[in-house]
Design an enzyme around this catalytic site. Structure first.
Site, PDB file in Angstrom:
ATOM      1  N   ASN A  52     -11.037  -6.690   3.447  1.00 37.80           N
ATOM      2  CA  ASN A  52      -9.323  -7.147   3.488  1.00 37.80           C
ATOM      3  C   ASN A  52      -8.650  -7.704   4.021  1.00 37.80           C
ATOM      4  O   ASN A  52      -7.736  -8.158   3.945  1.00 37.80           O
ATOM      5  CB  ASN A  52      -9.082  -5.690   4.945  1.00 37.80           C
ATOM      6  CG  ASN A  52      -8.495  -4.259   3.864  1.00 37.80           C
ATOM      7  OD1 ASN A  52      -8.849  -4.586   2.877  1.00 37.80           O
ATOM      8  ND2 ASN A  52      -8.673  -3.150   5.429  1.00 37.80           N
ATOM      9  N   GLY A 108       0.656  -1.249  -0.044  1.00 36.59           N
ATOM     10  CA  GLY A 108      -0.466  -0.420   0.379  1.00 36.59           C
ATOM     11  C   GLY A 108       1.018   1.769   0.032  1.00 36.59           C
ATOM     12  O   GLY A 108      -0.253   2.467   0.420  1.00 36.59           O
ATOM     13  N   ALA A 109       1.849   1.248  -0.440  1.00 35.94           N
ATOM     14  CA  ALA A 109       3.201   2.059  -0.245  1.00 35.94           C
ATOM     15  C   ALA A 109       2.577   3.723  -0.955  1.00 35.94           C
ATOM     16  O   ALA A 109       3.464   4.844  -0.789  1.00 35.94           O
ATOM     17  CB  ALA A 109       4.590   1.307  -1.367  1.00 35.94           C
ATOM     18  N   GLY A 110       1.525   3.952  -2.013  1.00 37.70           N
ATOM     19  CA  GLY A 110       1.327   5.254  -2.991  1.00 37.70           C
ATOM     20  C   GLY A 110       0.213   5.335  -2.105  1.00 37.70           C
ATOM     21  O   GLY A 110       0.113   5.969  -2.312  1.00 37.70           O
ATOM     22  N   ASP A 117      -2.490   3.610  18.960  1.00 34.51           N
ATOM     23  CA  ASP A 117      -3.234   3.734  20.198  1.00 34.51           C
ATOM     24  C   ASP A 117      -2.380   4.586  21.683  1.00 34.51           C
ATOM     25  O   ASP A 117      -2.800   4.788  22.423  1.00 34.51           O
ATOM     26  CB  ASP A 117      -4.116   2.499  20.551  1.00 34.51           C
ATOM     27  CG  ASP A 117      -4.549   2.421  19.403  1.00 34.51           C
ATOM     28  OD1 ASP A 117      -5.227   3.098  19.137  1.00 34.51           O
ATOM     29  OD2 ASP A 117      -4.203   1.237  18.791  1.00 34.51           O
ATOM     30  N   ASN A 133      -6.015  -2.420   9.075  1.00 34.30           N
ATOM     31  CA  ASN A 133      -7.228  -3.147   9.766  1.00 34.30           C
ATOM     32  C   ASN A 133      -7.578  -3.560   9.048  1.00 34.30           C
ATOM     33  O   ASN A 133      -8.313  -3.763   7.404  1.00 34.30           O
ATOM     34  CB  ASN A 133      -7.761  -1.177   9.913  1.00 34.30           C
ATOM     35  CG  ASN A 133      -7.329  -0.940  11.821  1.00 34.30           C
ATOM     36  OD1 ASN A 133      -6.761  -1.436  11.905  1.00 34.30           O
ATOM     37  ND2 ASN A 133      -7.059   0.294  10.968  1.00 34.30           N
ATOM     38  N   GLN A 185      -2.346   6.957   1.493  1.00 37.39           N
ATOM     39  CA  GLN A 185      -1.762   7.631   2.816  1.00 37.39           C
ATOM     40  C   GLN A 185      -0.456   7.778   3.950  1.00 37.39           C
ATOM     41  O   GLN A 185       0.388   8.700   2.979  1.00 37.39           O
ATOM     42  CB  GLN A 185      -2.964   8.601   2.927  1.00 37.39           C
ATOM     43  CG  GLN A 185      -3.765   9.013   2.224  1.00 37.39           C
ATOM     44  CD  GLN A 185      -4.534   9.612   3.891  1.00 37.39           C
ATOM     45  OE1 GLN A 185      -4.142  11.178   3.556  1.00 37.39           O
ATOM     46  NE2 GLN A 185      -5.502   9.500   4.105  1.00 37.39           N
ATOM     47  N   ILE A 186      -0.985   6.375   3.912  1.00 36.78           N
ATOM     48  CA  ILE A 186       0.469   6.185   5.224  1.00 36.78           C
ATOM     49  C   ILE A 186       1.572   5.858   4.328  1.00 36.78           C
ATOM     50  O   ILE A 186       2.523   6.366   5.168  1.00 36.78           O
ATOM     51  CB  ILE A 186      -0.702   5.058   5.859  1.00 36.78           C
ATOM     52  CG1 ILE A 186      -1.261   5.186   7.041  1.00 36.78           C
ATOM     53  CG2 ILE A 186       0.691   4.407   6.911  1.00 36.78           C
ATOM     54  CD1 ILE A 186      -1.912   4.302   7.190  1.00 36.78           C
ATOM     55  N   GLN A 203      -0.565 -12.553   0.666  1.00 36.03           N
ATOM     56  CA  GLN A 203       0.567 -11.973   1.535  1.00 36.03           C
ATOM     57  C   GLN A 203       1.287 -13.129   1.901  1.00 36.03           C
ATOM     58  O   GLN A 203       2.175 -13.089   2.247  1.00 36.03           O
ATOM     59  CB  GLN A 203      -0.004 -10.650   1.528  1.00 36.03           C
ATOM     60  CG  GLN A 203      -0.119  -9.658   0.553  1.00 36.03           C
ATOM     61  CD  GLN A 203      -0.644  -8.094   0.849  1.00 36.03           C
ATOM     62  OE1 GLN A 203      -0.596  -7.527   1.554  1.00 36.03           O
ATOM     63  NE2 GLN A 203      -0.976  -6.756   0.227  1.00 36.03           N
ATOM     64  N   HIS A 223      -6.879  -3.841  18.916  1.00 30.78           N
ATOM     65  CA  HIS A 223      -6.912  -2.618  17.858  1.00 30.78           C
ATOM     66  C   HIS A 223      -8.153  -1.906  17.205  1.00 30.78           C
ATOM     67  O   HIS A 223      -8.789  -2.069  16.291  1.00 30.78           O
ATOM     68  CB  HIS A 223      -5.895  -1.779  16.474  1.00 30.78           C
ATOM     69  CG  HIS A 223      -6.350  -0.537  15.406  1.00 30.78           C
ATOM     70  ND1 HIS A 223      -6.197   0.385  16.526  1.00 30.78           N
ATOM     71  CD2 HIS A 223      -6.746  -0.496  14.415  1.00 30.78           C
ATOM     72  CE1 HIS A 223      -5.695   1.641  15.638  1.00 30.78           C
ATOM     73  NE2 HIS A 223      -6.526   1.298  14.873  1.00 30.78           N
TER      74      HIS A 223
HETATM   75  P1  NAI Z   1      -4.730   4.544   1.206  1.00 27.42           P
HETATM   76  O1  NAI Z   1      -6.541   3.958   1.127  1.00 27.42           O
HETATM   77  O2  NAI Z   1      -4.364   5.716   1.452  1.00 27.42           O
HETATM   78  O3  NAI Z   1      -4.064   4.149   0.917  1.00 27.42           O
HETATM   79  C1  NAI Z   1      -3.938   2.099   1.373  1.00 27.42           C
HETATM   80  C2  NAI Z   1      -2.865   1.919  -0.022  1.00 27.42           C
HETATM   81  O4  NAI Z   1      -2.806   0.954  -0.332  1.00 27.42           O
HETATM   82  C3  NAI Z   1      -3.725   2.306  -1.514  1.00 27.42           C
HETATM   83  O5  NAI Z   1      -3.425   3.224  -2.078  1.00 27.42           O
HETATM   84  C4  NAI Z   1      -3.733   0.883  -2.704  1.00 27.42           C
HETATM   85  O6  NAI Z   1      -4.308   1.419  -3.963  1.00 27.42           O
HETATM   86  C5  NAI Z   1      -3.722  -0.065  -1.525  1.00 27.42           C
HETATM   87  N1  NAI Z   1      -3.719  -1.733  -1.752  1.00 27.42           N
HETATM   88  C6  NAI Z   1      -4.871  -1.906  -1.752  1.00 27.42           C
HETATM   89  N2  NAI Z   1      -5.486  -3.348  -1.745  1.00 27.42           N
HETATM   90  C7  NAI Z   1      -4.012  -3.766  -2.197  1.00 27.42           C
HETATM   91  C8  NAI Z   1      -3.324  -4.902  -2.160  1.00 27.42           C
HETATM   92  N3  NAI Z   1      -3.845  -5.485  -2.471  1.00 27.42           N
HETATM   93  N4  NAI Z   1      -1.655  -4.788  -2.612  1.00 27.42           N
HETATM   94  C9  NAI Z   1      -1.216  -3.601  -1.821  1.00 27.42           C
HETATM   95  N5  NAI Z   1      -1.602  -2.889  -1.907  1.00 27.42           N
HETATM   96  C10 NAI Z   1      -3.271  -2.458  -1.947  1.00 27.42           C
HETATM   97  O7  NAI Z   1      -5.333   4.373   3.771  1.00 27.42           O
HETATM   98  P2  NAI Z   1      -4.385   4.733   4.301  1.00 27.42           P
HETATM   99  O8  NAI Z   1      -4.395   6.016   4.930  1.00 27.42           O
HETATM  100  O9  NAI Z   1      -3.484   4.175   3.977  1.00 27.42           O
HETATM  101  O10 NAI Z   1      -4.649   3.103   5.270  1.00 27.42           O
HETATM  102  C11 NAI Z   1      -3.689   2.120   4.989  1.00 27.42           C
HETATM  103  C12 NAI Z   1      -4.618   1.343   6.300  1.00 27.42           C
HETATM  104  O11 NAI Z   1      -3.979   1.294   7.272  1.00 27.42           O
HETATM  105  C13 NAI Z   1      -5.918   0.695   5.920  1.00 27.42           C
HETATM  106  O12 NAI Z   1      -6.527   0.024   6.201  1.00 27.42           O
HETATM  107  C14 NAI Z   1      -6.377   1.967   7.414  1.00 27.42           C
HETATM  108  O13 NAI Z   1      -7.463   1.402   8.273  1.00 27.42           O
HETATM  109  C15 NAI Z   1      -5.096   1.512   8.245  1.00 27.42           C
HETATM  110  N6  NAI Z   1      -4.731   2.020   9.635  1.00 27.42           N
HETATM  111  C16 NAI Z   1      -4.316   1.443  10.673  1.00 27.42           C
HETATM  112  C17 NAI Z   1      -4.014   1.926  11.523  1.00 27.42           C
HETATM  113  C18 NAI Z   1      -3.651   1.490  12.852  1.00 27.42           C
HETATM  114  O14 NAI Z   1      -3.343   1.946  13.925  1.00 27.42           O
HETATM  115  N7  NAI Z   1      -3.316  -0.047  13.243  1.00 27.42           N
HETATM  116  C19 NAI Z   1      -4.252   3.734  11.584  1.00 27.42           C
HETATM  117  C20 NAI Z   1      -4.326   4.650  10.585  1.00 27.42           C
HETATM  118  C21 NAI Z   1      -4.729   3.159   9.624  1.00 27.42           C
END
Ligand code: NAI
Length: 331
Positions: A105, A11-13, A159, A131, A15-16, A112, A187
């Site tokens: 998810n 998910g390198a592309g 957290d 998540n 937001q996180i 993976q 979480h």
């Molecule tokens: P985002 O939507 O900006 O980025 C997620 C990326 O994952 C996208 O670029 C998407 O193309 C990619 N992706 C989707 N399916 C994929 C796959 N099968 N293989 C590789 N890449 C894939 O989301 P963001 O904000 O970066 O969040 C990512 C995850 O982190 C979410 O599941 C979010 O709920 C989780 N998260 C967890 C937290 C924690 O405390 N554990 C806190 C905040 C977010």
């Protein structure tokens, strides 16, 4: 030259990813003497925009960045990896239920997990951020029988950081004064941020704050619901603080834990504190460095805390039941 640490990020592309990669490449996690090679995984349609991020990484001219590759194939991205940070997945949207997220998810982590088993390096460590991170880690692990149990982590560090920040603000002290902040469990809303065993300036947090009602009525719900509050305010899931917490998690495992402190992460339960074996449950941990860690034992758990620990374990057991069809041979 020292061998680079190979860090795969899925998910390198997203937001996180955008908030994570530059700090990994800068040496903020593994220190100023360890080069880092990045191995990035994205879904095929996101590769062009990920390429833009790679151009920016080039343009930072990070001296420690030993290479970057991007792929839409997990077995390519995970090849020889020392760390795999699983961020890829859908973020929770306002109004989306946890059950929806689990089913959306979960399937990502079967393939993976297999790719980690087949392609990652012999010492690989895996941090799941996407998540529901505890259950996604459980799914991935179940497909990776070659990878020992002590290599798997689910991120509850955000957290922990949120809890420490709330305590510091309430006590009117710098956040660095807050130590021993445990997040127990999942979480999710059932997590237990253990203020009773936390310390502020070396004293028990309840004694310093002196307001028992505040902990139950304000502190615990604020920490547990902070993710949702950020989504409401920002219109998007916490990204910078989540990336920061992922880096904190890896660094806390990589370097020895300072005396008088510990940190939290979801790990495979060995039955400590009566938590059923095999669940990915967040515990207080200390590291000896190089990701050799153990659970802090012997903390007092009173009746109220016991109920909270058990409720979070029960939620994780029910999440495991909800993804039974996705679990692999090592479940
Ligand atoms: P985002 O939507 O900006 O980025 C997620 C990326 O994952 C996208 O670029 C998407 O193309 C990619 N992706 C989707 N399916 C994929 C796959 N099968 N293989 C590789 N890449 C894939 O989301 P963001 O904000 O970066 O969040 C990512 C995850 O982190 C979410 O599941 C979010 O709920 C989780 N998260 C967890 C937290 C924690 O405390 N554990 C806190 C905040 C977010």
């Amino acid at each position: 030259m020292t061998t680079p640490i190979r860090v795969a990020v899925t998910g390198a592309g997203g937001q996180i990813g955008y908030a994570l990669l530059f700090r990994l490449a800068s040496g903020a996690v593994f220190g100023p003497d360890r080069p880092v090679a990045l191995q990035l995984l994205e879904i095929t349609p996101a590769l062009p925009s990920l390429n833009g991020t790679i151009m920016e990484l080039d343009d930072c001219a990070f001296p420690l960045l030993a290479g970057v590759k991007a792929s839409d194939k997990p077995e390519v991205a995970f090849e020889g990896a020392d760390w795999v940070i699983l961020v890829g997945g859908l973020p929770r949207k306002d109004g989306m239920s946890r059950a929806d997220l689990i089913r959306a998810n979960g399937p990502i982590f079967t393939g993976q997990g297999k790719a980690i088993n087949d392609a990652a390096g012999p010492d690989v460590r895996i941090l799941t951020v996407a998540n529901p991170c505890n259950t996604n880690a459980l799914i991935a692990r179940s497909h990776a029988p070659k990878v020992p149990a002590d290599r798997w982590f689910a991120m509850t560090r955000l957290d922990q950081n949120r809890a420490a920040s709330q305590l510091a603000q309430k006590a009117g002290v710098p956040v660095a004064s807050v130590k021993k902040m445990t997040i127990w469990g999942n979480h999710s809303d059932t997590q237990y941020p253990d203020y009773k065993n936390a310390e502020i300036g070396g004293s028990p947090a309840p004694n310093v704050i002196g307001d028992d009602a505040w902990f139950a009525d304000t502190f615990i719900p604020t920490v547990a619901k902070r993710g949702g509050a950020v989504i409401k305010a920002r219109g998007a899931s916490s990204a910078a603080s989540a990336a920061n917490a992922a880096l904190d998690s890896v660094r806390s495992l990589f370097v020895p834990t300072p005396a008088g402190d510990w940190f939290s992460a979801g790990v495979v339960s060995d039955g400590s504190y009566g938590i059923p074996e095999g669940l990915i449950y967040s515990f207080p941990l200390v590291s000896k460095g190089e990701s050799r860690w153990s659970v802090v034992q012997g903390l007092p758990i009173d009746d109220d805390a016991r109920k909270r620990l058990d409720a979070s374990a029960a939620e994780l057991a029910s999440e495991r039941d909800a993804v039974k069809d996705l679990l692999g041979p090592a479940a």
